[in-house]
Enzyme design. Structure first.
Site: not given
Ligand code: AMP
Ligand code: TRP
Length: 330
Positions: A111, A193, A196
């Site tokens: 960031k 990746k 959101k």
């Molecule tokens: P977050 O949305 O950043 O809180 O991520 C929650 C969980 O989802 C964490 O374990 C992340 O590593 C996993 N995660 C988020 N984005 C991805 C993605 N594109 N592929 C695989 N795992 C993901």
């Protein structure tokens, strides 16, 4: 029984990457392990949130945990702020984490490198809070997607440092990162990746997307001109990403089998198979979500979860504070 813990930030809507990389593993493991799954509502405010939207996302996040198959009779599902020990131990961990360590964390570094302005102090110290989230419960494993492995590693380092300084306080946890699906890529740009914060809204499939929208996103996914369904993330990242999605949604079917099935077939037919698998899973999740969101399941799950989680968390916080010498012991 071995213990597992993990969390997801309720920033925006949960998507297929969260499901494949994290949530589905929580569900798979809940029979075999003592599972603690929480909604990281302290972590999500490290970046600005719209209060009305955040409230909706919180409810949706709990409902989706349950709709994806987490069973509150087996797993402890709770909201991070319902257990104040997270913030309290978070502060203590912050005081035991070096700035040099925080400077190395890619999430903050990325960031900063993008030149984003007004990054918060909370975003910088986030890994210390995540260490507290984990260490309060002495889990054996932390199932996460690839991007979070670094945060579990810093947790181990700080835990070892504190164990060395104050005597055995924490169990040293292991990150659990799946071989397939730990990094689902954006459908519109497979070099990034799935996340959101997808600006185009074409690369990210949300778990609550209408099925028609989800199908359209898969059919429009960026591929390549090789016209060969072959697993090669470097040269064919788009196709390889779709293969990982298909494998993950069909009981971890071996990638080699998928290659064989689609040998000599076009991308159109392959994408249709991926879209069918995605839509079938979303349909199942959304049907459960519709039942849950109008029931009292969210409130009962969270109050029961907070009670169960607090038992472990409060005992651990007290042990740590005593070991550091922060409490007056009569
Ligand atoms: P977050 O949305 O950043 O809180 O991520 C929650 C969980 O989802 C964490 O374990 C992340 O590593 C996993 N995660 C988020 N984005 C991805 C993605 N594109 N592929 C695989 N795992 C993901
Ligand atoms: N940092 C994780 C993410 O962005 C969410 C999270 C917070 C977490 N605390 C955790 C994951 C503890 C595992 C364990 O995805």
């Amino acid at each position: 029984m071995k213990r597992m813990l993990s969390g997801i930030k309720p920033t925006g809507q949960l998507h297929l990457g969260n499901y494949i990389g994290a949530l589905r593993h929580f569900v798979d493991y809940q029979d075999e392990y003592e599972m603690y799954a929480f909604i990281a509502n302290l972590h999500c405010i490290t970046v600005p949130q719209d209060p009305v939207e955040l409230q909706k996302n919180l409810r949706d996040c709990v409902a989706l945990y349950l709709a994806c198959g987490l069973d509150p009779a087996k797993a402890t599902v709770f909201l991070q702020t319902d257990v104040p020990a997270h913030a309290q131990l978070g502060y203590i961990m912050c005081c035991h984490t070096y700035m040099g360590e925080l400077n190395r964390m890619t999430q903050f570094k990325d960031k900063q490198a993008k030149g984003e302005k007004n990054l918060s102090g909370g975003l910088y110290t986030y890994p210390a809070l995540m260490a507290a989230d984990i260490l309060l419960y002495d889990p054996d494993y932390v199932p996460v997607g690839d991007d979070q492995k670094q945060h579990v590693e810093i947790t181990r380092d700080v835990a070892e440092r504190m164990n060395h300084r104050y005597g055995e306080l924490f169990k040293i946890p292991e990150p659990l990162v799946a071989k397939v699906g730990a990094r689902i890529m954006s459908l519109s740009d497979p070099s990034k990746k799935m996340s959101k914060s997808d600006e185009t809204n074409k690369g990210c499939i949300y778990l609550l997307d209408p099925l028609k929208t989800a199908r359209k996103k898969v059919m429009g996914a960026v591929t390549d001109s090789y016209a060969n369904v072959h697993f090669d993330p470097e040269n064919q990242p788009g196709v390889s990403n779709l293969m990982q999605i298909l494998s993950s949604l069909s009981n971890d079917r071996p990638i080699g089998e998928i290659e064989q099935e689609f040998q000599g077939k076009g991308y159109g037919e392959f994408k249709r198979a991926v879209a069918d698998a995605v839509c079938a899973r979303l349909e199942q999740i959304q049907a459960r979500y519709d039942e849950i969101i109008t029931s009292d399941m969210i409130a009962t799950t969270l109050s029961d979860g907070a009670r169960r989680a607090s038992l472990l968390a409060n005992a651990k916080l007290e042990k740590v504070q005593k070991a550091i010498g922060m409490e007056i012991i009569a």
